[in-house]
Design a protein around this motif. Structure first.
Motif, PDB file in Angstrom:
ATOM      1  N   GLU A 217       0.823  -1.217   0.000  1.00  0.00           N
ATOM      2  CA  GLU A 217       0.000   0.000   0.000  1.00  0.00           C
ATOM      3  C   GLU A 217       0.854   1.263   0.000  1.00  0.00           C
ATOM      4  OE1 GLU A 217      -2.626  -1.002   3.210  1.00  0.00           O
ATOM      5  OE2 GLU A 217      -4.213  -1.626   1.801  1.00  0.00           O
ATOM      6  N   ARG A 218       1.959   1.197   0.732  1.00  0.00           N
ATOM      7  CA  ARG A 218       2.892   2.343   0.752  1.00  0.00           C
ATOM      8  C   ARG A 218       3.390   2.646  -0.655  1.00  0.00           C
ATOM      9  NH1 ARG A 218       5.219   0.450   5.309  1.00  0.00           N
ATOM     10  NH2 ARG A 218       6.931  -0.518   4.168  1.00  0.00           N
ATOM     11  N   ARG A 219       3.749   1.575  -1.372  1.00  0.00           N
ATOM     12  CA  ARG A 219       4.236   1.768  -2.741  1.00  0.00           C
ATOM     13  C   ARG A 219       3.134   2.376  -3.613  1.00  0.00           C
ATOM     14  NH1 ARG A 219       8.085  -0.228  -5.696  1.00  0.00           N
ATOM     15  NH2 ARG A 219       6.653  -1.017  -7.303  1.00  0.00           N
ATOM     16  N   ALA A 220       1.922   1.851  -3.450  1.00  0.00           N
ATOM     17  CA  ALA A 220       0.807   2.348  -4.272  1.00  0.00           C
ATOM     18  C   ALA A 220       0.594   3.845  -4.005  1.00  0.00           C
ATOM     19  CB  ALA A 220      -0.452   1.550  -3.969  1.00  0.00           C
ATOM     20  N   LYS A 221       0.671   4.224  -2.720  1.00  0.00           N
ATOM     21  CA  LYS A 221       0.473   5.643  -2.357  1.00  0.00           C
ATOM     22  C   LYS A 221       1.542   6.533  -2.982  1.00  0.00           C
ATOM     23  CE  LYS A 221      -2.084   5.501   1.945  1.00  0.00           C
ATOM     24  NZ  LYS A 221      -1.665   4.588   3.019  1.00  0.00           N
ATOM     25  N   ARG A 222       2.753   5.971  -3.126  1.00  0.00           N
ATOM     26  CA  ARG A 222       3.855   6.757  -3.705  1.00  0.00           C
ATOM     27  C   ARG A 222       3.867   6.669  -5.223  1.00  0.00           C
ATOM     28  NH1 ARG A 222       8.571   7.278   0.369  1.00  0.00           N
ATOM     29  NH2 ARG A 222       9.634   7.967  -1.497  1.00  0.00           N
ATOM     30  N   GLY A 223       2.840   6.111  -5.797  1.00  0.00           N
ATOM     31  CA  GLY A 223       2.695   6.147  -7.259  1.00  0.00           C
ATOM     32  C   GLY A 223       3.086   4.888  -7.999  1.00  0.00           C
ATOM     33  N   SER A 224       3.479   3.823  -7.283  1.00  0.00           N
ATOM     34  CA  SER A 224       3.821   2.582  -7.997  1.00  0.00           C
ATOM     35  C   SER A 224       2.559   1.747  -8.183  1.00  0.00           C
ATOM     36  CB  SER A 224       4.827   1.756  -7.197  1.00  0.00           C
ATOM     37  OG  SER A 224       6.017   2.473  -7.084  1.00  0.00           O
ATOM     38  N   ASN A 225       2.265   1.424  -9.410  1.00  0.00           N
ATOM     39  CA  ASN A 225       1.006   0.697  -9.670  1.00  0.00           C
ATOM     40  C   ASN A 225       1.168  -0.810  -9.538  1.00  0.00           C
ATOM     41  OD1 ASN A 225       2.571   0.344 -11.940  1.00  0.00           O
ATOM     42  ND2 ASN A 225       0.801   0.192 -13.309  1.00  0.00           N
ATOM     43  N   PHE A 226       2.375  -1.261  -9.186  1.00  0.00           N
ATOM     44  CA  PHE A 226       2.588  -2.709  -9.048  1.00  0.00           C
ATOM     45  C   PHE A 226       3.575  -2.959  -7.924  1.00  0.00           C
ATOM     46  CE2 PHE A 226       6.173  -1.371 -11.512  1.00  0.00           C
ATOM     47  CZ  PHE A 226       7.214  -2.174 -11.064  1.00  0.00           C
ATOM     48  N   SER A 227       3.625  -4.211  -7.472  1.00  0.00           N
ATOM     49  CA  SER A 227       4.651  -4.611  -6.496  1.00  0.00           C
ATOM     50  C   SER A 227       5.107  -6.020  -6.810  1.00  0.00           C
ATOM     51  CB  SER A 227       4.095  -4.576  -5.065  1.00  0.00           C
ATOM     52  OG  SER A 227       4.154  -3.262  -4.558  1.00  0.00           O
TER      53      SER A 227
END
Ligand code: F6P
Length: 358
Positions: A217-227
């Motif tokens: 979720e942290r990554r998504a919030k920072r603009g990454s659409n994938f993990s």
């Protein structure tokens, strides 16, 4: 004096077995010429138990440097059953000693991982002249900084992660990639870092699923659409880490899982709402030609083993320690696993890079 040298490969295969066999053979022929005869034991300890072996000649070792698998065949013959007489009524230890004697061996080279080394030590204690060679994609043999096969598997797993990156990005998905390694997470740690995984889950670092989801979720919030989540086959959660292996494997089986990967994917999708998929490259990680690194290592290890044969130094296994090829006594390393220690620099690197370890 003429020497008859037996070679066997036991346990799971890996790239570099043939390169090591070739390293041993070429160096033996170069150093001892007609004073050496090589005997290939077929399918590991199974062949040694059942008297399956063949005389080899120089030609057999030509053209195999780049060949995957093992020209001798391999099988898993569990150490814990070595002293157990099963339905076939065979006393395995006595049978192995008989084959060694029948084949008129002066020594036996055992190429394999942890299980292979336990049996190698047993045979050494039974009075046979044994030299071990450390193979495994898991890189978990005690007393050596690296095993052959590991770096090729790192290259393969890294390529998987690279390729998964592009499809994860196109579809805005979370991708869980299961990397081999049941007890030790070296392959996942190395390929996870090399492939730029966002989350790396290792058997040595039990995960908390909430922390995994937070990281996504942290990554998504920072603009990454994938993990990308690199999951070691043997990864376990914090609750499982408190239980006995038998207990948590039974619980998992009840819930319909064997490894943790599918369970993690289901939980991530549910908690984050992001579409999540699983990729299991499996035995691909053990297939094909060895990398240049592993060809060099196999040749170093094989030629060193030939030297040990020549000087009759037995009861040892070849190792790389601080970039130097050496030998450890079998009794000092057998039965120990080389896990990722808490102080491992690569764990620090991962944390510094913001990679979640769950
Ligand atoms: O020991 C090497 C290894 O590839 C492990 O990483 C894996 O857990 C296991 O072997 C798989 O074993 P098998 O080939 O018997 O399925």
């Amino acid at each position: 004096m003429k020497k008859r040298v037996g070679i066997l490969t036991s346990g799971g295969d890996c790239p570099g077995l043939n390169a090591t066999i070739r390293g041993v053979a070429k160096a033996l022929y170069a150093r001892m010429g007609d004073n050496v005869e090589i005997v290939g034991i077929l399918n590991g300890y199974h062949g040694l138990i059942n008297g399956e072996y063949k005389e080899m000649c120089e030609d057999d070792f030509r053209g195999i440097l780049t060949l995957g698998g093992t020209i001798l065949g391999t099988k898993r013959t569990p150490f814990k059953l070595m002293r157990v007489v099963e339905d076939d009524k065979i006393d395995k230890v006595a049978a192995m000693k008989k084959t060694y004697k029948d084949a008129k061996l002066d020594c036996l080279l055992c190429l394999g991982g942890n299980g292979t080394h336990k049996t190698a030590n047993l045979l050494s204690q039974e009075g046979l002249n044994i030299i071990g060679l450390p193979k495994t994609i898991d890189n978990d043999i005690y007393g050596t900084d690296v095993t052959f096969g590991f770096h090729t598997a790192v290259d393969i797993a890294t390529e998987v992660i690279d390729r998964i990156h592009t499809t994860a990005g196109s579809h805005s998905r979370v991708m869980c990639i299961e990397i081999m390694g049941n007890k030790a997470g070296w392959l996942t740690l190395y390929s996870g870092i090399a492939g730029g995984a966002d989350i790396i889950l290792l058997p040595e670092q039990p995960y908390d699923i909430d922390r995994v989801c937070d990281a996504v979720e942290r990554r998504a919030k920072r603009g990454s659409n994938f993990s990308i989540i690199a999951v070691a086959e043997g990864a376990m959660n914090v609750d499982e880490a408190k239980m006995k292996r038998k207990e948590w494997t039974a619980k998992r089986a009840e819930a319909g899982y064997t490894t943790a990967t599918n369970r993690i994917a289901a939980a991530v999708q549910k908690k984050t709402g992001m579409e999540t998929r699983v990729c299991i490259p499996g035995h691909m990680q053990r297939g094909g030609s060895p990398s240049a690194y592993d060809r060099v290592l196999a040749t170093q290890f094989g030629s060193y083993a030939a030297k040990l044969v020549e000087i009759e130094r037995y009861g040892v296994t070849v190792a790389l320690v601080n970039n130097h090829v050496t030998a450890n006594r079998l009794e000092d390393i057998a039965g120990k696993t080389r896990n990722i220690p808490e102080g491992c620099e690569l764990l620090t690197v991962a944390r510094r890079m913001g990679i979640s370890l769950g």
